[in-house]
Design a protein around this motif. Sequence first.
Motif, PDB file in Angstrom:
ATOM      1  N   HIS A  25       0.833  -1.203   0.000  1.00  0.00           N
ATOM      2  CA  HIS A  25       0.000   0.000   0.000  1.00  0.00           C
ATOM      3  C   HIS A  25       0.868   1.252   0.000  1.00  0.00           C
ATOM      4  CE1 HIS A  25      -3.483  -2.227   2.307  1.00  0.00           C
ATOM      5  NE2 HIS A  25      -3.122  -2.843   1.196  1.00  0.00           N
ATOM      6  N   GLU A  26       0.354   2.276  -0.645  1.00  0.00           N
ATOM      7  CA  GLU A  26       0.916   3.614  -0.498  1.00  0.00           C
ATOM      8  C   GLU A  26       0.386   4.262   0.771  1.00  0.00           C
ATOM      9  OE1 GLU A  26       3.148   7.007  -1.684  1.00  0.00           O
ATOM     10  OE2 GLU A  26       3.114   4.981  -2.497  1.00  0.00           O
ATOM     11  N   ARG A  27      -0.927   4.031   1.049  1.00  0.00           N
ATOM     12  CA  ARG A  27      -1.566   4.598   2.225  1.00  0.00           C
ATOM     13  C   ARG A  27      -2.946   3.989   2.393  1.00  0.00           C
ATOM     14  NH1 ARG A  27      -1.170   9.564   3.012  1.00  0.00           N
ATOM     15  NH2 ARG A  27       0.623   9.794   1.644  1.00  0.00           N
ATOM     16  N   THR A  28      -3.573   4.318   3.507  1.00  0.00           N
ATOM     17  CA  THR A  28      -4.969   3.971   3.772  1.00  0.00           C
ATOM     18  C   THR A  28      -5.782   5.252   3.840  1.00  0.00           C
ATOM     19  OG1 THR A  28      -4.462   1.941   5.001  1.00  0.00           O
ATOM     20  CG2 THR A  28      -6.571   3.002   5.482  1.00  0.00           C
ATOM     21  N   TRP A  29      -6.972   5.216   3.211  1.00  0.00           N
ATOM     22  CA  TRP A  29      -7.902   6.333   3.268  1.00  0.00           C
ATOM     23  C   TRP A  29      -9.054   5.998   4.205  1.00  0.00           C
ATOM     24  CZ3 TRP A  29      -7.465  11.152   1.202  1.00  0.00           C
ATOM     25  CH2 TRP A  29      -6.415  11.354   0.280  1.00  0.00           C
ATOM     26  N   MET A  30      -9.505   6.997   4.967  1.00  0.00           N
ATOM     27  CA  MET A  30     -10.641   6.851   5.862  1.00  0.00           C
ATOM     28  C   MET A  30     -11.449   8.151   5.867  1.00  0.00           C
ATOM     29  SD  MET A  30      -8.874   4.876   9.138  1.00  0.00           S
ATOM     30  CE  MET A  30     -10.448   4.737   9.999  1.00  0.00           C
ATOM     31  N   ALA A  31     -12.624   8.110   6.491  1.00  0.00           N
ATOM     32  CA  ALA A  31     -13.459   9.307   6.663  1.00  0.00           C
ATOM     33  C   ALA A  31     -13.936   9.355   8.107  1.00  0.00           C
ATOM     34  CB  ALA A  31     -14.648   9.286   5.706  1.00  0.00           C
ATOM     35  N   TRP A  32     -14.004  10.536   8.652  1.00  0.00           N
ATOM     36  CA  TRP A  32     -14.314  10.733  10.072  1.00  0.00           C
ATOM     37  C   TRP A  32     -15.823  10.791  10.304  1.00  0.00           C
ATOM     38  CZ3 TRP A  32     -11.571  10.152  14.270  1.00  0.00           C
ATOM     39  CH2 TRP A  32     -11.993  10.711  15.478  1.00  0.00           C
ATOM     40  N   PRO A  33     -16.336  10.097  11.328  1.00  0.00           N
ATOM     41  CA  PRO A  33     -17.775  10.154  11.618  1.00  0.00           C
ATOM     42  C   PRO A  33     -18.157  11.532  12.164  1.00  0.00           C
ATOM     43  CG  PRO A  33     -16.632   8.970  13.359  1.00  0.00           C
ATOM     44  CD  PRO A  33     -15.605   9.240  12.284  1.00  0.00           C
ATOM     45  N   SER A  34     -19.255  12.066  11.636  1.00  0.00           N
ATOM     46  CA  SER A  34     -19.567  13.436  12.026  1.00  0.00           C
ATOM     47  C   SER A  34     -21.050  13.737  12.162  1.00  0.00           C
ATOM     48  CB  SER A  34     -18.980  14.414  11.000  1.00  0.00           C
ATOM     49  OG  SER A  34     -19.531  14.180   9.722  1.00  0.00           O
ATOM     50  N   GLY A  35     -21.930  12.761  11.946  1.00  0.00           N
ATOM     51  CA  GLY A  35     -23.341  13.089  12.071  1.00  0.00           C
ATOM     52  C   GLY A  35     -24.233  11.892  11.894  1.00  0.00           C
ATOM     53  N   GLY A  36     -25.555  12.143  12.019  1.00  0.00           N
ATOM     54  CA  GLY A  36     -26.544  11.120  11.760  1.00  0.00           C
ATOM     55  C   GLY A  36     -26.496   9.969  12.738  1.00  0.00           C
ATOM     56  N   TYR A  37     -26.964   8.808  12.252  1.00  0.00           N
ATOM     57  CA  TYR A  37     -27.053   7.621  13.102  1.00  0.00           C
ATOM     58  C   TYR A  37     -25.674   7.155  13.579  1.00  0.00           C
ATOM     59  CZ  TYR A  37     -25.343   5.042   9.077  1.00  0.00           C
ATOM     60  OH  TYR A  37     -24.558   4.597   8.043  1.00  0.00           O
ATOM     61  N   LEU A  39     -23.245   8.878  14.851  1.00  0.00           N
ATOM     62  CA  LEU A  39     -22.910   9.508  16.127  1.00  0.00           C
ATOM     63  C   LEU A  39     -23.967   9.257  17.194  1.00  0.00           C
ATOM     64  CD1 LEU A  39     -21.330  12.970  15.226  1.00  0.00           C
ATOM     65  CD2 LEU A  39     -20.215  10.770  15.657  1.00  0.00           C
ATOM     66  N   GLY A  40     -25.188   8.948  16.799  1.00  0.00           N
ATOM     67  CA  GLY A  40     -26.220   8.674  17.789  1.00  0.00           C
ATOM     68  C   GLY A  40     -26.845   9.945  18.335  1.00  0.00           C
ATOM     69  N   GLY A  44     -22.186  10.763  24.657  1.00  0.00           N
ATOM     70  CA  GLY A  44     -21.511   9.501  24.929  1.00  0.00           C
ATOM     71  C   GLY A  44     -21.490   8.592  23.720  1.00  0.00           C
ATOM     72  N   GLU A  45     -22.629   8.491  23.014  1.00  0.00           N
ATOM     73  CA  GLU A  45     -22.675   7.665  21.812  1.00  0.00           C
ATOM     74  C   GLU A  45     -21.738   8.212  20.742  1.00  0.00           C
ATOM     75  OE1 GLU A  45     -26.803   7.806  20.868  1.00  0.00           O
ATOM     76  OE2 GLU A  45     -27.299   6.043  22.082  1.00  0.00           O
ATOM     77  N   ALA A  46     -21.717   9.538  20.602  1.00  0.00           N
ATOM     78  CA  ALA A  46     -20.842  10.154  19.614  1.00  0.00           C
ATOM     79  C   ALA A  46     -19.380   9.909  19.946  1.00  0.00           C
ATOM     80  CB  ALA A  46     -21.126  11.653  19.528  1.00  0.00           C
ATOM     81  N   GLU A  47     -19.041  10.017  21.207  1.00  0.00           N
ATOM     82  CA  GLU A  47     -17.650   9.796  21.609  1.00  0.00           C
ATOM     83  C   GLU A  47     -17.239   8.350  21.378  1.00  0.00           C
ATOM     84  OE1 GLU A  47     -13.970  11.317  23.338  1.00  0.00           O
ATOM     85  OE2 GLU A  47     -15.662  12.077  22.170  1.00  0.00           O
ATOM     86  N   LEU A 335     -18.482  -0.440  15.944  1.00  0.00           N
ATOM     87  CA  LEU A 335     -18.602  -0.315  14.497  1.00  0.00           C
ATOM     88  C   LEU A 335     -19.784  -1.131  13.984  1.00  0.00           C
ATOM     89  CD1 LEU A 335     -14.832  -0.634  13.505  1.00  0.00           C
ATOM     90  CD2 LEU A 335     -16.200   1.453  13.535  1.00  0.00           C
ATOM     91  N   PHE A 336     -19.882  -2.387  14.417  1.00  0.00           N
ATOM     92  CA  PHE A 336     -20.972  -3.233  13.941  1.00  0.00           C
ATOM     93  C   PHE A 336     -22.325  -2.722  14.419  1.00  0.00           C
ATOM     94  CE2 PHE A 336     -17.718  -6.053  12.540  1.00  0.00           C
ATOM     95  CZ  PHE A 336     -18.313  -6.905  11.621  1.00  0.00           C
ATOM     96  N   ALA A 337     -22.360  -2.112  15.596  1.00  0.00           N
ATOM     97  CA  ALA A 337     -23.621  -1.536  16.075  1.00  0.00           C
ATOM     98  C   ALA A 337     -24.103  -0.416  15.160  1.00  0.00           C
ATOM     99  CB  ALA A 337     -23.449  -1.004  17.497  1.00  0.00           C
ATOM    100  N   ARG A 338     -23.174   0.171  14.397  1.00  0.00           N
ATOM    101  CA  ARG A 338     -23.512   1.267  13.492  1.00  0.00           C
ATOM    102  C   ARG A 338     -23.598   0.806  12.047  1.00  0.00           C
ATOM    103  NH1 ARG A 338     -21.444   2.891  18.056  1.00  0.00           N
ATOM    104  NH2 ARG A 338     -21.941   4.974  18.876  1.00  0.00           N
ATOM    105  N   GLY A 339     -23.372  -0.488  11.805  1.00  0.00           N
ATOM    106  CA  GLY A 339     -23.620  -1.021  10.470  1.00  0.00           C
ATOM    107  C   GLY A 339     -22.429  -1.513   9.693  1.00  0.00           C
ATOM    108  N   GLY A 340     -21.242  -1.616  10.309  1.00  0.00           N
ATOM    109  CA  GLY A 340     -20.082  -2.070   9.549  1.00  0.00           C
ATOM    110  C   GLY A 340     -18.960  -2.537  10.434  1.00  0.00           C
ATOM    111  N   GLY A 341     -17.773  -2.667   9.857  1.00  0.00           N
ATOM    112  CA  GLY A 341     -16.622  -3.151  10.594  1.00  0.00           C
ATOM    113  C   GLY A 341     -15.344  -2.468  10.146  1.00  0.00           C
ATOM    114  N   VAL A 342     -14.214  -3.037  10.540  1.00  0.00           N
ATOM    115  CA  VAL A 342     -12.907  -2.450  10.254  1.00  0.00           C
ATOM    116  C   VAL A 342     -12.697  -2.282   8.749  1.00  0.00           C
ATOM    117  CG1 VAL A 342     -10.421  -2.877  10.390  1.00  0.00           C
ATOM    118  CG2 VAL A 342     -11.873  -3.301  12.389  1.00  0.00           C
TER     119      VAL A 342
END
Length: 358
Positions: A25-37, A39-40, A44-47, A335-342
């Motif tokens: 790999h050159e790198r890994t791309w990700m996106a930061w959680p910021s709203g909606g379901y 974050l809850g 506490g759920e958002a954190e 993660l799985f509680a929000r619909g996905g995984g690693v």
Amino acid sequence: MLTNAGADAPADHPGWRMPAETEPHERTWMAWPSGGYTLGDSWGEAETARRAWAAVANAIVEFEPVSMIVPPTATAEATRLLSSSVELYFRPLDDAWYRDIGPTFVLGPGGRLGAVDWLFNGWGAQSWARWELDAGAADVAIAAAGATAIRSALTNEGGGIHTDGQGTFLVTETVQLDPGRNPGWVKADVEAELARAVGAKKVIWLPRGLTRDSQTYGTRGHVDLLATFAAPGRLLVHDQTDPEHPDHLVSAQLRDVLAGQTDAAGRALELVDLPAPATLRDAEGWVDYSYINHYVLNGAVLFGSFADPSDEPAAEILGAAYPGREVLSVDARPLFARGGGVHCITQQQPRSAEGVRR
């Protein structure tokens, strides 16, 4: 049907190939959680969500660079929790599953870097999803990587395909043939577009996904919970061994379909069972916990653990499947509680000739 494909790269460009996740790999791309379901409804759920995403990024950045797309409104939280080694890009987003809303990177002749920008419509235009901003989320990584954009007319997500890097692909009928995604498409249409965009030579169709992933808030059957190539010719397969869980029948059907299959090179597939966690239910019902949903990176494999008796055996199987890589885990329950995984929140950018020169 494919007339809108290839807006930025010629439709007949020869030799695009999606590398295996196990390749450098050159790198890994990700996106930061910021709203909606994600974050809850409470701080506490958002954190909890933020810390789950940060744990994955901070583990990966010890082995390879990580680039995180952060909505400007979430700058403070991201900088507070992420390692200073994580590179930040700022852009508004609807969601944080970058495997699905980001591009699929490919390599061309001479190591040229390309990136497939699939159409995205909220996992089949589901009523709870929002995707106006996410529909353009791939452009950030494409531009930053200097990749050739390959526009596709196929509505698809990165979690809906797996490859051995040699032209063999796994997909599910309930995703690529979903009328909410690709009305009117048939298998031949999908296979032709996968051949053009990512170099597919053989496509193995799995009938469906896991039970919970097929319900409300699921993806309708992503393959990255079902099976993955540990190496050419060798598949790790989700194995729900408890007959009480409805995925016990899904696992049996999955094995029946894969038994006797060959890859693009004509090799018979070796199937390696990766047993599901012993945990069967959570507060919402049957879980879709899966160790298949792990991420292979430079020098390591990162899998989701579940505070489950099967975590340690899963780590041993993964260590044997990926020799020479360190096996790491993060708690995947948030993660799985929000619909996905690693795997769902990460997207690899393969090392390319351009990347080596940089």
